[in-house]
Design a protein around this motif. Sequence first.
Motif, PDB file in Angstrom:
ATOM      1  N   GLU A  63       3.563 -12.334  15.126  1.00  0.00           N
ATOM      2  CA  GLU A  63       2.848 -11.086  15.184  1.00  0.00           C
ATOM      3  C   GLU A  63       1.394 -11.308  15.396  1.00  0.00           C
ATOM      4  OE1 GLU A  63       3.403  -8.958  11.310  1.00  0.00           O
ATOM      5  OE2 GLU A  63       5.736  -8.936  11.547  1.00  0.00           O
ATOM      6  N   GLY A  64       1.162 -12.500  15.953  1.00  0.00           N
ATOM      7  CA  GLY A  64      -0.147 -12.802  16.540  1.00  0.00           C
ATOM      8  C   GLY A  64      -1.208 -13.315  15.467  1.00  0.00           C
ATOM      9  N   ARG A  65      -0.827 -13.801  14.278  1.00  0.00           N
ATOM     10  CA  ARG A  65      -1.594 -13.825  13.221  1.00  0.00           C
ATOM     11  C   ARG A  65      -1.453 -15.640  13.063  1.00  0.00           C
ATOM     12  NH1 ARG A  65       0.324  -9.802   8.624  1.00  0.00           N
ATOM     13  NH2 ARG A  65      -1.170 -11.187   7.353  1.00  0.00           N
ATOM     14  N   HIS A  66      -2.138 -16.195  14.266  1.00  0.00           N
ATOM     15  CA  HIS A  66      -1.972 -17.567  14.284  1.00  0.00           C
ATOM     16  C   HIS A  66      -2.955 -18.441  13.326  1.00  0.00           C
ATOM     17  CE1 HIS A  66       0.190 -16.799  17.829  1.00  0.00           C
ATOM     18  NE2 HIS A  66      -0.624 -16.098  18.391  1.00  0.00           N
ATOM     19  N   ALA A  67      -4.042 -17.858  12.739  1.00  0.00           N
ATOM     20  CA  ALA A  67      -4.716 -18.754  11.982  1.00  0.00           C
ATOM     21  C   ALA A  67      -3.907 -18.990  10.579  1.00  0.00           C
ATOM     22  CB  ALA A  67      -5.980 -18.256  11.693  1.00  0.00           C
ATOM     23  N   GLU A  68      -3.300 -17.691  10.180  1.00  0.00           N
ATOM     24  CA  GLU A  68      -2.719 -17.650   9.144  1.00  0.00           C
ATOM     25  C   GLU A  68      -1.309 -18.623   8.952  1.00  0.00           C
ATOM     26  OE1 GLU A  68      -2.655 -13.326   7.070  1.00  0.00           O
ATOM     27  OE2 GLU A  68      -3.363 -13.182   9.229  1.00  0.00           O
ATOM     28  N   ALA A  69      -0.571 -18.302  10.242  1.00  0.00           N
ATOM     29  CA  ALA A  69       0.525 -19.159  10.382  1.00  0.00           C
ATOM     30  C   ALA A  69       0.210 -20.602  10.279  1.00  0.00           C
ATOM     31  CB  ALA A  69       0.987 -18.793  11.763  1.00  0.00           C
ATOM     32  N   ALA A  70      -0.892 -21.014  10.861  1.00  0.00           N
ATOM     33  CA  ALA A  70      -1.450 -22.504  10.912  1.00  0.00           C
ATOM     34  C   ALA A  70      -1.564 -22.934   9.645  1.00  0.00           C
ATOM     35  CB  ALA A  70      -2.437 -22.794  11.662  1.00  0.00           C
TER      36      ALA A  70
ATOM     37  N   GLU B 244       0.149 -23.344  16.708  1.00  0.00           N
ATOM     38  CA  GLU B 244      -0.651 -22.333  16.005  1.00  0.00           C
ATOM     39  C   GLU B 244      -2.044 -22.619  15.969  1.00  0.00           C
ATOM     40  OE1 GLU B 244       0.960 -19.345  15.373  1.00  0.00           O
ATOM     41  OE2 GLU B 244       2.369 -20.587  16.624  1.00  0.00           O
ATOM     42  N   LEU B 245      -2.315 -23.706  15.516  1.00  0.00           N
ATOM     43  CA  LEU B 245      -3.791 -23.992  15.861  1.00  0.00           C
ATOM     44  C   LEU B 245      -4.405 -23.886  16.974  1.00  0.00           C
ATOM     45  CD1 LEU B 245      -3.768 -27.452  13.669  1.00  0.00           C
ATOM     46  CD2 LEU B 245      -5.186 -25.488  12.941  1.00  0.00           C
ATOM     47  N   ASP B 246      -3.689 -24.210  18.027  1.00  0.00           N
ATOM     48  CA  ASP B 246      -4.295 -23.843  19.484  1.00  0.00           C
ATOM     49  C   ASP B 246      -4.382 -22.532  19.700  1.00  0.00           C
ATOM     50  OD1 ASP B 246      -4.838 -25.456  21.650  1.00  0.00           O
ATOM     51  OD2 ASP B 246      -3.094 -24.872  22.921  1.00  0.00           O
ATOM     52  N   ALA B 247      -3.165 -21.812  19.502  1.00  0.00           N
ATOM     53  CA  ALA B 247      -3.212 -20.365  19.644  1.00  0.00           C
ATOM     54  C   ALA B 247      -4.499 -19.370  18.742  1.00  0.00           C
ATOM     55  CB  ALA B 247      -1.913 -19.704  19.377  1.00  0.00           C
ATOM     56  N   ALA B 248      -4.889 -19.923  17.643  1.00  0.00           N
ATOM     57  CA  ALA B 248      -5.896 -19.618  17.169  1.00  0.00           C
ATOM     58  C   ALA B 248      -7.314 -20.011  17.405  1.00  0.00           C
ATOM     59  CB  ALA B 248      -5.733 -19.987  15.481  1.00  0.00           C
ATOM     60  N   GLY B 249      -7.311 -20.691  18.612  1.00  0.00           N
ATOM     61  CA  GLY B 249      -8.547 -21.185  19.241  1.00  0.00           C
ATOM     62  C   GLY B 249      -8.969 -22.547  18.486  1.00  0.00           C
TER      63      GLY B 249
END
Length: 418
Positions: free
Chosen positions: A151-158, A181-186
């Motif tokens: 769902e695009g919530r990458h920081a929470e996923a990480a 997920e860290l990478d996707a969160a920037g």
Amino acid sequence: MNHSENVDHDAVLRARTMLLGSDRPSLTQEVQAYRVLARVSPAAYLPKLVGALLSYGYDVGNQGGRQLLLALHAEAADAARRIDAGEPNRTEVLCRTLDTYRHTLLRAGRRAEGFAVCEEMAEAGRLGFERGQVKSSAYGHGPLATMLAEEGRHAEAAEALGTGSRQAEVCFWSTVARAAELDAAGRHDEALAVFTELVDDTRRKTEAATSSLAILVWELVHRSRMFEASGRHEEEGADRREALALLARLAEAGEPKVWSNILSWWCTLYALSGRTAEPAGSREAPTPPFGTDFLQWSPDTRESYFADIPVLETEVAGLVEAGRLPEAVTTHRRLTRRSSLLQERRTYRIEEHLRPLFDQGVALARRLPTAPGTLAETLTDRAMFLVAAHRYEEAHADFAAAVELRGAATSNAIVTRT
């Protein structure tokens, strides 16, 4: 509670007689019996009721009874919740049952409810760890991390994937998922640091002959792409040179020992390499949690991803016919990644099904003489596939050509800037 005031003792006797009879009861009869007995002795019979409901659900599901399947799995989840908190196996039974219920909800299009079940699983795992029922505080967190990523919530996923991340051994699957997920969160530097732990661990294992050279090649190539995206070109080049040297070893002598099927390692990293070419995910339009084994993706997300294959095939053909080659190459790579995941379980037949796609991708890229970087990428993709297919000499040739093209592209860029 005084069970004598609330239970039909004749029903209890019939249930026990049915279960103890010489003829094995049907799944329907087992469920009925355990429903009665779980009221009398929940400690003994609630886990049995859960197991009977799940078994009956599988049988019903195979016959196409979707609504009954959903009702049975909902009842199983409720029964699992009622198992006493002190029961040693409670956390394991509860999380396994909730995960089954989650899959059923997602297949029924009830994603919000499936997400709530994921949150419940994560909390159950945390409490189970505190009670000593499971060995890791991360128990039950995986499905939540998956759905957050989709769902695009990458920081929470990480963050969810980081729960209990200190382990005695570095695990490929959890490390790749968290780095992704860290990478996707920037958080690119953190992602590189996490992925580097995996590369270093795999390098040590290959030196001890406890891991495959192919896996190390795939990891090095993936990390080189991470370095490239972060503008760390010296480290990018070092990884590519190390991978090329390993490919030369493989081309000369093959793997030092025979390994079982390792296609999942290649497929997972290959799919992850194309994450930026896919749209961002949301609750309404989830996208794959790239970096996670596709068998762990939510069923609705997986089905949607693979359903795009015929659409992309048509789109590629149209773009080629219209002469829009840059777009055709990009779309073709999206098609090839999906097709590779779909063929992963074919093991020894992947070359038959996938080689034409990778060859076509390289052929299309060769028609773009002003884009050596694009050709280098498609050659790299094919080289990594050829490693998976045990075609090491061809893989080395492709990757050597890709490295040379990158070197030429870098030199041209420097001259242009000067």
